[in-house]
Design a protein around this motif. Structure first.
Motif, PDB file in Angstrom:
ATOM      1  N   ALA A 144      34.683 -62.657 -14.786  1.00  8.93           N
ATOM      2  CA  ALA A 144      36.035 -63.189 -14.994  1.00  8.93           C
ATOM      3  C   ALA A 144      35.993 -64.446 -15.853  1.00  8.93           C
ATOM      4  O   ALA A 144      36.849 -64.632 -16.741  1.00  8.93           O
ATOM      5  N   ALA A 145      35.012 -65.308 -15.615  1.00  7.62           N
ATOM      6  CA  ALA A 145      34.888 -66.521 -16.430  1.00  7.62           C
ATOM      7  C   ALA A 145      34.611 -66.170 -17.885  1.00  7.62           C
ATOM      8  O   ALA A 145      35.156 -66.795 -18.809  1.00  7.62           O
ATOM      9  N   GLU A 146      33.769 -65.180 -18.110  1.00  4.81           N
ATOM     10  CA  GLU A 146      33.469 -64.712 -19.469  1.00  4.81           C
ATOM     11  C   GLU A 146      34.732 -64.216 -20.168  1.00  4.81           C
ATOM     12  O   GLU A 146      34.920 -64.423 -21.374  1.00  4.81           O
ATOM     13  N   LEU A 147      35.604 -63.589 -19.390  1.00  3.19           N
ATOM     14  CA  LEU A 147      36.849 -63.056 -19.954  1.00  3.19           C
ATOM     15  C   LEU A 147      37.934 -64.125 -20.081  1.00  3.19           C
ATOM     16  O   LEU A 147      38.956 -63.893 -20.740  1.00  3.19           O
ATOM     17  N   GLY A 148      37.741 -65.259 -19.411  1.00  4.70           N
ATOM     18  CA  GLY A 148      38.798 -66.266 -19.367  1.00  4.70           C
ATOM     19  C   GLY A 148      39.928 -65.854 -18.450  1.00  4.70           C
ATOM     20  O   GLY A 148      41.083 -66.243 -18.651  1.00  4.70           O
ATOM     21  N   PRO A 180      47.510 -61.882 -15.848  1.00  2.00           N
ATOM     22  CA  PRO A 180      47.297 -63.323 -15.928  1.00  2.00           C
ATOM     23  C   PRO A 180      46.256 -63.864 -14.948  1.00  2.00           C
ATOM     24  O   PRO A 180      45.686 -64.932 -15.159  1.00  2.00           O
ATOM     25  N   ALA A 181      45.996 -63.150 -13.854  1.00  2.00           N
ATOM     26  CA  ALA A 181      45.058 -63.625 -12.834  1.00  2.00           C
ATOM     27  C   ALA A 181      44.781 -62.483 -11.855  1.00  2.00           C
ATOM     28  O   ALA A 181      45.526 -61.492 -11.806  1.00  2.00           O
ATOM     29  N   VAL A 182      43.713 -62.646 -11.079  1.00  2.00           N
ATOM     30  CA  VAL A 182      43.315 -61.613 -10.116  1.00  2.00           C
ATOM     31  C   VAL A 182      42.842 -62.274  -8.821  1.00  2.00           C
ATOM     32  O   VAL A 182      42.134 -63.284  -8.859  1.00  2.00           O
ATOM     33  N   VAL A 183      43.242 -61.698  -7.695  1.00  2.00           N
ATOM     34  CA  VAL A 183      42.656 -62.047  -6.407  1.00  2.00           C
ATOM     35  C   VAL A 183      41.830 -60.851  -5.949  1.00  2.00           C
ATOM     36  O   VAL A 183      42.346 -59.739  -5.822  1.00  2.00           O
ATOM     37  N   MET A 184      40.536 -61.082  -5.746  1.00  2.00           N
ATOM     38  CA  MET A 184      39.646 -60.039  -5.228  1.00  2.00           C
ATOM     39  C   MET A 184      39.696 -60.078  -3.705  1.00  2.00           C
ATOM     40  O   MET A 184      39.478 -61.135  -3.103  1.00  2.00           O
ATOM     41  N   VAL A 185      39.979 -58.940  -3.097  1.00  2.17           N
ATOM     42  CA  VAL A 185      40.209 -58.871  -1.652  1.00  2.17           C
ATOM     43  C   VAL A 185      39.175 -57.917  -1.034  1.00  2.17           C
ATOM     44  O   VAL A 185      39.325 -56.699  -1.111  1.00  2.17           O
ATOM     45  N   PRO A 186      38.113 -58.440  -0.415  1.00  2.00           N
ATOM     46  CA  PRO A 186      37.046 -57.579   0.109  1.00  2.00           C
ATOM     47  C   PRO A 186      37.396 -56.930   1.446  1.00  2.00           C
ATOM     48  O   PRO A 186      36.829 -57.245   2.494  1.00  2.00           O
TER      49      PRO A 186
END
Length: 380
Positions: A304-308, A276-282
């Motif tokens: 991510a925007a392209e994928l919705g 449902p969602a992702v947090v990218m953690v560098p």
């Protein structure tokens, strides 16, 4: 946190200075190609190709944020040292742009500095993240020697990937990013821990010889930090977020195997799996420099925007006061060890504290070059 690990929390001896050693970056459009020429020197890359590569920088006005972030960290270190009663000057030098490392070491020597602790803005073991900095130090010392200047002794502080002052700010960054997600998708959000991809061969030989093998110390250390952060998030939220270590910023020939999966490929896989969602953690980066701004905030966020797919990017440690305090801790820990005192080293996770002195065979280069601040250093 720092004061309990050394006999005298304000004694930096034998060190008379700290050097903040970083990568460097362009500070205007006219700097981009010369900067990239510095980065790629010896590889024979045509100027036209460098202009293409430099488009990432031109998108941001030709300015990399890394130098300003080093200035902020420099200020944070000086303020932390002063508040702790630690009387030690802090200098700054770069590998690839002004202020150049050799110029800074020359300044330090002329200021009378003879025993220098070095903090590199790379937390993990790898050729590019550790040994190459040691090679840069050896090159700079060789230049000073050729000029007839007295040579200082330089000691690189240990890897700090699992120091609480590095891990805790990242954990809080994840918590803030999760809170920014809409509540219906928050609990099911995946954590994508990102770091710089490197060739498989470089990863496999990262760290001391005993750590060599598939992924080497580079992958092992990142996995340990990712696990620490994920577990801390679970403890504070009660939610066990799925997580994976992924990679970004690949460069080089396509036929050479590099660490995978790429962050954009991973986002596609998570979308297909119904995340449902992702947090990218560098976790692989100390500050929000160009790889973070472009590869995550621009490229991966656009994917991510392209994928919705709802996505957030958590903060790096930057100039967080806890990180500045961690640097003080590392400095005083090493100083006490150099004086022969017993030292309790501060580290989280399963791997424990890293070595002070890089052993022979640690993160070897493809072409052998002298490297300072290690067991194989030509400069005692």
């Amino acid at each position: 946190m720092s004061d309990q690990h050394v006999s005298d929390p304000r004694d930096p001896s034998p060190y008379d200075a700290l050097l903040l050693l970083s990568f460097g970056g362009p500070e205007g459009p006219e700097d981009v190609v010369p900067f990239l020429e510095n980065v790629t020197r010896g590889r024979g890359i045509p100027k036209e190709r460098l202009k293409e590569v430099g488009q990432h920088y031109f998108l941001f006005g030709g300015v990399s944020p890394i130098n300003d972030q080093c200035r902020e960290l420099l200020t944070a270190l000086r303020e932390d040292f002063a508040a702790a009663g630690l009387d030690l000057p802090v200098y700054w030098g770069n590998r690839n742009w002004t202020p150049y490392l050799t110029d800074t070491l020359r300044e330090m020597v002329r200021d009378g500095r003879r025993r220098i602790a070095v903090l590199a803005t790379s937390a993990y073991a790898s050729y590019s993240g550790c040994r190459q900095y040691r090679e840069n130090l050896a090159d700079a010392l060789a230049a000073l020697e050729a000029e007839g200047l007295p040579l200082p002794k330089v000691d690189k502080l240990r890897h700090y990937f699992n120091h609480p002052g590095f891990v805790e700010p990242m954990t809080e960054g994840v918590l803030r990013s999760l809170a920014e997600l809409d509540e219906p998708v928050r609990a099911g959000a995946h954590l994508a821990f990102t770091t710089h991809s490197i060739p498989d061969s470089a990863a496999d030989t990262s760290g001391p010889v005993e750590d060599h093998g598939r992924g080497g110390a580079y992958v092992k250390q990142h996995l340990d930090v990712a696990r620490l952060v994920a577990e801390a998030v679970r403890e504070r939220t009660g939610v066990d977020h799925p997580w994976q270590l992924v990679y970004q910023s690949r460069s080089g020939a396509p036929h050479v195997p590099w660490l995978e999966p790429d962050i954009c490929d991973h986002l596609e896989e998570l979308h297909e799996a119904g995340a449902p969602a992702v947090v990218m953690v560098p976790i692989g980066f100390v500050s929000d420099h160009m790889e973070v701004l472009y590869d995550l905030d621009t490229e991966a966020t656009a994917k991510a925007a392209e994928l919705g797919l709802p996505v957030r990017r958590s903060a790096t440690v930057g100039a967080d006061p806890r990180f500045a305090a961690a640097v003080r801790d590392l400095l005083l820990e090493r100083a006490a060890a150099e004086r022969g005192a017993a030292v309790e080293r501060c580290a989280l996770g399963a791997l424990g504290a890293s070595h002070d002195l890089c052993p022979v065979g640690c993160c070897p280069a493809r072409t052998e070059r002298p490297a300072a601040a290690g067991a194989d250093s030509p400069y005692a």
